[in-house]
Design a protein around this motif. Structure first.
Motif, PDB file in Angstrom:
ATOM      1  N   ALA A  39       0.858  -1.184   0.000  1.00  0.00           N
ATOM      2  CA  ALA A  39       0.000   0.000   0.000  1.00  0.00           C
ATOM      3  C   ALA A  39       0.892   1.231   0.000  1.00  0.00           C
ATOM      4  O   ALA A  39       1.643   1.469   0.942  1.00  0.00           O
ATOM      5  CB  ALA A  39      -0.911  -0.006   1.220  1.00  0.00           C
ATOM      6  N   GLY A  40       0.807   2.042  -1.055  1.00  0.00           N
ATOM      7  CA  GLY A  40       1.673   3.195  -1.162  1.00  0.00           C
ATOM      8  C   GLY A  40       3.093   2.791  -1.506  1.00  0.00           C
ATOM      9  O   GLY A  40       3.348   1.677  -1.930  1.00  0.00           O
ATOM     10  N   GLY A  41       4.028   3.715  -1.322  1.00  0.00           N
ATOM     11  CA  GLY A  41       5.425   3.406  -1.578  1.00  0.00           C
ATOM     12  C   GLY A  41       5.806   3.512  -3.037  1.00  0.00           C
ATOM     13  O   GLY A  41       5.143   4.202  -3.826  1.00  0.00           O
ATOM     14  N   THR A  42       6.868   2.817  -3.394  1.00  0.00           N
ATOM     15  CA  THR A  42       7.422   2.897  -4.742  1.00  0.00           C
ATOM     16  C   THR A  42       7.318   1.547  -5.444  1.00  0.00           C
ATOM     17  O   THR A  42       7.608   0.510  -4.851  1.00  0.00           O
ATOM     18  CB  THR A  42       8.899   3.320  -4.674  1.00  0.00           C
ATOM     19  OG1 THR A  42       8.985   4.612  -4.059  1.00  0.00           O
ATOM     20  CG2 THR A  42       9.509   3.384  -6.070  1.00  0.00           C
ATOM     21  N   TYR A  43       6.901   1.597  -6.704  1.00  0.00           N
ATOM     22  CA  TYR A  43       6.808   0.397  -7.533  1.00  0.00           C
ATOM     23  C   TYR A  43       7.791   0.551  -8.690  1.00  0.00           C
ATOM     24  O   TYR A  43       7.894   1.617  -9.292  1.00  0.00           O
ATOM     25  CB  TYR A  43       5.380   0.197  -8.046  1.00  0.00           C
ATOM     26  CG  TYR A  43       4.490  -0.480  -7.031  1.00  0.00           C
ATOM     27  CD1 TYR A  43       3.935  -1.732  -7.272  1.00  0.00           C
ATOM     28  CD2 TYR A  43       4.237   0.118  -5.799  1.00  0.00           C
ATOM     29  CE1 TYR A  43       3.137  -2.370  -6.331  1.00  0.00           C
ATOM     30  CE2 TYR A  43       3.449  -0.507  -4.835  1.00  0.00           C
ATOM     31  CZ  TYR A  43       2.899  -1.748  -5.119  1.00  0.00           C
ATOM     32  OH  TYR A  43       2.129  -2.384  -4.174  1.00  0.00           O
ATOM     33  N   GLU A  63       4.365   7.562 -14.986  1.00  0.00           N
ATOM     34  CA  GLU A  63       4.321   8.187 -13.664  1.00  0.00           C
ATOM     35  C   GLU A  63       2.895   8.567 -13.275  1.00  0.00           C
ATOM     36  O   GLU A  63       2.487   8.419 -12.115  1.00  0.00           O
ATOM     37  CB  GLU A  63       5.226   9.412 -13.646  1.00  0.00           C
ATOM     38  CG  GLU A  63       6.708   9.058 -13.765  1.00  0.00           C
ATOM     39  CD  GLU A  63       7.605  10.260 -13.908  1.00  0.00           C
ATOM     40  OE1 GLU A  63       7.067  11.379 -14.157  1.00  0.00           O
ATOM     41  OE2 GLU A  63       8.840  10.112 -13.784  1.00  0.00           O
ATOM     42  N   GLN A  64       2.121   9.041 -14.270  1.00  0.00           N
ATOM     43  CA  GLN A  64       0.735   9.411 -14.005  1.00  0.00           C
ATOM     44  C   GLN A  64      -0.085   8.198 -13.576  1.00  0.00           C
ATOM     45  O   GLN A  64      -0.908   8.281 -12.654  1.00  0.00           O
ATOM     46  CB  GLN A  64       0.113  10.031 -15.254  1.00  0.00           C
ATOM     47  CG  GLN A  64      -1.358  10.398 -15.111  1.00  0.00           C
ATOM     48  CD  GLN A  64      -1.972  10.847 -16.434  1.00  0.00           C
ATOM     49  OE1 GLN A  64      -1.270  11.349 -17.308  1.00  0.00           O
ATOM     50  NE2 GLN A  64      -3.270  10.662 -16.571  1.00  0.00           N
ATOM     51  N   CYS A  65       0.155   7.070 -14.225  1.00  0.00           N
ATOM     52  CA  CYS A  65      -0.569   5.855 -13.866  1.00  0.00           C
ATOM     53  C   CYS A  65      -0.220   5.409 -12.444  1.00  0.00           C
ATOM     54  O   CYS A  65      -1.071   4.881 -11.722  1.00  0.00           O
ATOM     55  CB  CYS A  65      -0.279   4.737 -14.865  1.00  0.00           C
ATOM     56  SG  CYS A  65      -1.091   4.965 -16.474  1.00  0.00           S
ATOM     57  N   GLY A  66       1.013   5.636 -12.033  1.00  0.00           N
ATOM     58  CA  GLY A  66       1.390   5.342 -10.661  1.00  0.00           C
ATOM     59  C   GLY A  66       0.667   6.247  -9.685  1.00  0.00           C
ATOM     60  O   GLY A  66       0.149   5.788  -8.652  1.00  0.00           O
ATOM     61  N   THR A  67       0.622   7.523 -10.016  1.00  0.00           N
ATOM     62  CA  THR A  67      -0.066   8.483  -9.155  1.00  0.00           C
ATOM     63  C   THR A  67      -1.532   8.107  -8.980  1.00  0.00           C
ATOM     64  O   THR A  67      -2.076   8.151  -7.870  1.00  0.00           O
ATOM     65  CB  THR A  67       0.045   9.898  -9.747  1.00  0.00           C
ATOM     66  OG1 THR A  67       1.421  10.264  -9.832  1.00  0.00           O
ATOM     67  CG2 THR A  67      -0.693  10.911  -8.887  1.00  0.00           C
ATOM     68  N   TYR A 316       0.528  -7.284  -6.102  1.00  0.00           N
ATOM     69  CA  TYR A 316      -0.073  -7.493  -7.414  1.00  0.00           C
ATOM     70  C   TYR A 316      -1.262  -6.578  -7.684  1.00  0.00           C
ATOM     71  O   TYR A 316      -1.475  -6.138  -8.807  1.00  0.00           O
ATOM     72  CB  TYR A 316      -0.517  -8.949  -7.591  1.00  0.00           C
ATOM     73  CG  TYR A 316       0.595  -9.967  -7.599  1.00  0.00           C
ATOM     74  CD1 TYR A 316       1.835  -9.674  -8.160  1.00  0.00           C
ATOM     75  CD2 TYR A 316       0.409 -11.228  -7.046  1.00  0.00           C
ATOM     76  CE1 TYR A 316       2.857 -10.616  -8.161  1.00  0.00           C
ATOM     77  CE2 TYR A 316       1.427 -12.181  -7.048  1.00  0.00           C
ATOM     78  CZ  TYR A 316       2.644 -11.869  -7.604  1.00  0.00           C
ATOM     79  OH  TYR A 316       3.647 -12.795  -7.607  1.00  0.00           O
ATOM     80  N   ALA A 317      -2.056  -6.310  -6.652  1.00  0.00           N
ATOM     81  CA  ALA A 317      -3.270  -5.504  -6.851  1.00  0.00           C
ATOM     82  C   ALA A 317      -2.927  -4.114  -7.378  1.00  0.00           C
ATOM     83  O   ALA A 317      -3.569  -3.609  -8.309  1.00  0.00           O
ATOM     84  CB  ALA A 317      -4.049  -5.407  -5.542  1.00  0.00           C
ATOM     85  N   THR A 318      -1.893  -3.488  -6.806  1.00  0.00           N
ATOM     86  CA  THR A 318      -1.495  -2.162  -7.268  1.00  0.00           C
ATOM     87  C   THR A 318      -0.808  -2.241  -8.625  1.00  0.00           C
ATOM     88  O   THR A 318      -1.026  -1.397  -9.509  1.00  0.00           O
ATOM     89  CB  THR A 318      -0.572  -1.491  -6.237  1.00  0.00           C
ATOM     90  OG1 THR A 318      -1.294  -1.333  -5.007  1.00  0.00           O
ATOM     91  CG2 THR A 318      -0.108  -0.121  -6.712  1.00  0.00           C
ATOM     92  N   SER A 319       0.028  -3.250  -8.805  1.00  0.00           N
ATOM     93  CA  SER A 319       0.683  -3.431 -10.109  1.00  0.00           C
ATOM     94  C   SER A 319      -0.361  -3.590 -11.205  1.00  0.00           C
ATOM     95  O   SER A 319      -0.203  -3.069 -12.319  1.00  0.00           O
ATOM     96  CB  SER A 319       1.600  -4.656 -10.069  1.00  0.00           C
ATOM     97  OG  SER A 319       2.649  -4.480  -9.151  1.00  0.00           O
TER      98      SER A 319
END
Length: 418
Positions: A39-43, A63-67, A316-319
């Motif tokens: 949850a959060g952090g860097t991918y 980067e936008q998709c990460g945000t 995986y959910a965030t990825s």
């Protein structure tokens, strides 16, 4: 940039075959990128686009998709060859990135090494993806990613050269009529067709539309249909319809020949659209014909968005959210226009053609295209391809007949893929 990328599209599979032996025993139980929590952090995100810096539209989109997913994405671009090696080593060491954009022939190599999650595991949706494009990312009935787009090969033709020779392009429908056109062009003092037959994966890449267009398949290199395809190319060189330089031509040098304006036809890819306009040639695009007049399947190039195995499965959910953002219709159109790719979904293709009608022939070519690792060849493909390009070289150089060259290639391919 795109021309070099097309070459790398076809080069990584051979490299992967060379290094796969060291990681084939990998358990696939990676420990994740080690940067940030689920949850959060860097991918972490690796792709084969080192040419794009922090100011590039592609980087900003990532980067936008990460945000939007509530995290920071750290993107690193590697040359395709380096990326393949790094992905294999990272998988072995349990330090794979969260997201990996990889050249389509390498997907099966990484999957076989246990490095990638399948879409049944990561729940990425592939329902709208064209099945022939998706097939390049499949192995043993499982799919290991989502293609972000595809490019392929077709025939550029010079209208001025054909008109001067009295050739009506609408009559060029199969191998026989194409050969007739080449004969008329050379009789009129111009040059016929140029392509790349170099003894590397690029040579196989360019020969495959003719190989598959004969009805041949890669499990039987010495079939009568395969011999027909190689005889076509050999006869063109013997008769002067294609220059002797094709045996050493890369796709770039072949394009340079066509760009002189002396050739009627040049086999090349989507990535040359900008260059043909710069050359000032009055050009058209013809889908490569099969022997019988149907559209020949050309090989697909392009990358797949994959989710490597992580020890922390909660990541995986965030990825998945980041991957879905990058593979939405809106993102497909933006990304594929930037990369000179054709989008892998019908909806995105329609938007591309609406914005640029010149892409319509390429949409048709991609619809007829085929993945090199399709037919469940997987990691056998690079070994077969190496024998295929060797046979092409031997036949075009005159050291062997097409039949003998392909017979030797089949024998060697069988031994290499046991």
């Amino acid at each position: 940039m795109i021309a070099h990328k097309s070459a790398r599209l076809v080069g990584a599979a051979v490299l992967a075959a060379a290094v796969i032996g060291g990681v084939a025993a990998c358990s696939g139980s990676g420990s994740g990128s080690g940067s940030g929590s689920s949850a959060g952090g860097t991918y972490t995100f690796w792709d084969p686009y080192p040419q794009f810096d922090a100011s590039a539209d592609w980087t900003k989109l990532v980067e936008q998709c990460g945000t939007e997913a509530g995290v920071t994405v750290k993107r690193t671009g590697y040359d395709t060859s380096d990326l393949t090696n790094k992905a294999l080593l990272a998988g072995q060491q349990g330090s794979s990135p969260d997201l990996l954009l990889v050249d389509n022939p390498v997907v099966s190599t990484l999957a076989e090494a246990g490095i990638l999650t399948s879409t049944s595991e990561n729940k990425l949706d592939t329902g709208d993806i064209q099945k022939n494009i998706l097939a390049a990312g499949q192995l043993d009935g499982k799919t290991y990613g989502v293609p972000i787009g595809a490019n392929t090969l077709a025939l550029y033709y010079n209208k001025s050269v054909l008109n001067a020779a009295g050739v009506d392009i609408s009559t060029v429908k199969d191998w026989s009529s194409l050969t007739d056109a080449l004969a008329k062009v050379t009789a009129a003092g111009k040059k016929g067709i140029t392509f790349s037959a170099i003894g590397t994966e690029e040579g196989s890449f360019q020969f495959l539309p003719w190989f598959w267009g004969s009805g041949a398949d890669l499990k039987h290199l010495d079939s009568a249909k395969a011999t027909q395809a190689l005889t076509l190319w050999t006869d063109w060189v013997k008769k002067g319809y294609a220059p002797n330089s094709v045996i050493n031509n890369t796709q770039t040098t072949s394009w340079q020949e066509f760009a002189t304006g002396d050739f009627a036809f040049g086999e090349n890819g989507t990535w040359q659209l900008g260059n043909v306009k710069k050359a000032g040639i009055d050009y058209g695009i013809l889908t490569i014909p099969g022997a019988d007049g149907s559209a020949a399947p050309a090989p697909t190039g392009g990358e797949f968005m994959t989710l490597p195995v992580q020890k922390d499965t909660a990541r995986y959910a965030t990825s998945k959210k980041i991957a879905e953002c990058l593979t939405s219709t809106k993102s497909f159109v933006k990304t594929d226009t930037t990369l000179s790719y054709i989008a892998p979904t019908e909806a995105a293709q329609k938007e591309q053609v609406a914005a640029n009608p010149e892409l319509k022939p390429w949409v048709d070519a991609v619809a007829a295209a085929k993945g090199r690792t399709s037919d469940n060849l997987g990691t056998k493909y690079p070994k077969i391809s190496q024998q295929l390009w060797g046979a092409v070289q031997n036949a075009l150089s005159g050291s062997q007949s097409p039949e003998a060259a392909l017979k030797a290639a089949q024998s060697a391919a069988e031994a290499a893929t046991k």
